[in-house]
Design a protein around this motif. Structure first.
Motif, short mmCIF file in Angstrom:
data_model
loop_
_atom_site.label_atom_id
_atom_site.label_comp_id
_atom_site.label_asym_id
_atom_site.label_seq_id
_atom_site.Cartn_x
_atom_site.Cartn_y
_atom_site.Cartn_z
N HIS A 1 28.24 -64.08 -9.02
CA HIS A 1 28.58 -64.93 -10.17
C HIS A 1 29.30 -64.11 -11.25
CE1 HIS A 1 26.26 -68.55 -8.94
NE2 HIS A 1 25.57 -67.65 -8.25
N GLU B 1 31.23 -65.92 -14.01
CA GLU B 1 30.44 -66.57 -15.05
C GLU B 1 29.95 -65.57 -16.09
OE1 GLU B 1 27.48 -69.29 -13.28
OE2 GLU B 1 28.67 -69.09 -11.45
N GLU C 1 20.53 -67.65 -13.56
CA GLU C 1 20.54 -68.47 -14.78
C GLU C 1 19.82 -67.75 -15.92
OE1 GLU C 1 22.20 -71.30 -15.31
OE2 GLU C 1 23.03 -70.92 -13.30
N TYR C 2 18.69 -67.14 -15.60
CA TYR C 2 17.96 -66.35 -16.60
C TYR C 2 18.83 -65.21 -17.13
CZ TYR C 2 14.91 -62.46 -18.01
OH TYR C 2 14.35 -61.38 -18.67
N ALA D 1 17.71 -68.93 -9.67
CA ALA D 1 17.10 -69.11 -10.99
C ALA D 1 17.20 -67.83 -11.81
CB ALA D 1 15.64 -69.52 -10.83
N THR E 1 21.60 -66.39 -19.46
CA THR E 1 21.04 -66.72 -20.77
C THR E 1 20.77 -65.45 -21.58
OG1 THR E 1 20.03 -68.73 -19.89
CG2 THR E 1 19.12 -67.86 -21.94
#
Length: 377
Positions: free
Chosen positions: A92, A95, A66-67, A63, A70
């Motif tokens: 990652h 990404e 993902e934060y 999580a 963003t």
């Protein structure tokens, strides 16, 4: 016109306010804007940054990735210097690159080796770098056996978590029973063996400790800057002996540090620490991140944080040698500003809104005037 560079530091050490200062005072005279996030609203890095947010608590590593993605997309981050959840973030990398963000951190394979001190010691020993004798212990019986063997060899035993950073959990074993003499003066790292054994026997779950001999000074931290080609661009040792600090380019420290940085692909900034076992240096720890004291190399006439950002952006600074070695020094504390408890009023249309630090994630906070930052800058 050269564009600005937008750098993000997540939940980093307070001392990295100096890292941020050096980025802004870079020798290329390039505009740098710094974003900082932290879980502590009173962290000075939030006040030192150009924009700042409080991080959400309790996120799993996945999580948090993902934060972070963003954040990078919303803030237009060019270079991300991850400390919290570094292993999950570097896994990652593609990404983040797709979002236009370069990671100032090693590849996942290198981070994985040095997350666990036992794995790290086994790995570096395999390439010929000396390490101290060590035991991995999980219960009282294993601890007692390790301590007795170290004492038989003439050493004082100490232990620390097999995973961790910054000296958290380090303790030195003593045989003397607990007494009033240990309540005099300031608290120290010494703990009586009988109390540790009793605590372990009462514990409901095993520990994961590394037991080893107490290593002697000097302590030498070698700061390395390594390119994605696995070639070290810079290696300088910072020495510590009691209060006295200094610098060294002696190969007895730099050669094994280069061997580790290049052999395991510790790209970008790493910090490799040695201490003495008898008359020879042995590895103490490897950090796959910038050291809190990295800014002290400014006393040698170099700006290492900026060289690392350049390298991360593909602008190779080449091999860097300090023009001189700074004189011996010590470290003293100095004041740094914090964000106010209440965020300044904001006018939205005809209404006036007053926020608190709980509203910080929605704020853009100027760094504001700085207090004195101490002689080391």
């Amino acid at each position: 016109m050269v564009s600005r560079v937008r750098v993000w530091l997540n939940r980093t050490y307070a001392e990295n306010v100096f890292f941020m200062d050096q980025l802004r005072r870079n020798p290329s005279d390039r505009a740098v804007e710094i974003h900082a996030t932290h879980g502590d609203p009173d962290s000075p890095v939030l006040a030192a940054a150009d924009t700042a947010e409080l991080e959400p608590e309790g996120l799993s590593p996945a999580a948090y990735v993902e934060y972070a993605l963003t954040q990078c997309e919303r803030r237009g981050i060019d270079v991300f210097v991850p400390r919290l959840h570094q292993a999950a973030i570097v896994a990652h990398r593609a990404e983040f690159e797709a979002a236009g963000t370069a990671l100032l951190a090693p590849p996942p394979e290198a981070v994985a080796v040095f997350e666990d001190k036992v794995v790290a010691y086994q790995a570096v020993e395999s390439i010929g770098v000396p390490v101290p004798p060590w035991w991995r212990v999980r219960d009282a019986d294993e601890l007692l056996a390790a301590v007795e063997e170290l004492e038989r060899l003439g050493h004082r035993a100490c232990f620390k978590p097999a995973a961790g950073a910054g000296g958290v959990g380090f303790r030195m074993i003593i045989r003397e029973p607990f007494s009033l003499s240990q309540l005099k003066g300031f608290p120290g790292p010494q703990v009586p063996l009988d109390l540790v054994l009793e605590s372990l026997r009462r514990a409901e779950e095993p520990v994961d400790w590394l037991v080893m001999p107490r290593l002697e000074q000097p302590e030498v931290s070698v700061d390395c800057l390594t390119g994605p080609d696995n070639r070290v661009r810079l290696a300088i040792g910072r020495t510590k002996h009691g209060r006295r600090r200094g610098f060294t380019l002696h190969e007895r420290w730099l050669e094994p540090a280069r061997r580790i940085a290049e052999g395991f692909g510790l790209h970008h900034l790493s910090n490799i620490q040695f201490r003495m076992l008898g008359d020879r240096p042995v590895l103490m720890d490897v950090n796959t991140r910038p050291a809190g004291g990295l800014h002290q190399l400014s006393l040698c006439g170099i700006n290492v944080p900026w060289a690392a950002v350049r390298l991360t952006l593909g602008d190779d600074p080449g091999e860097i040698s300090p023009p001189f070695l700074g004189q011996d020094y010590t470290v003293v504390s100095a004041p740094r500003p914090l964000l106010p408890v209440t965020v300044p009023r904001q006018r939205t249309g005809s209404s006036t809104v007053t926020g608190t630090l709980d509203a910080l994630p929605a704020q853009t906070t100027p760094a504001g005037p700085r207090a004195a930052s101490g002689a080391l800058q």
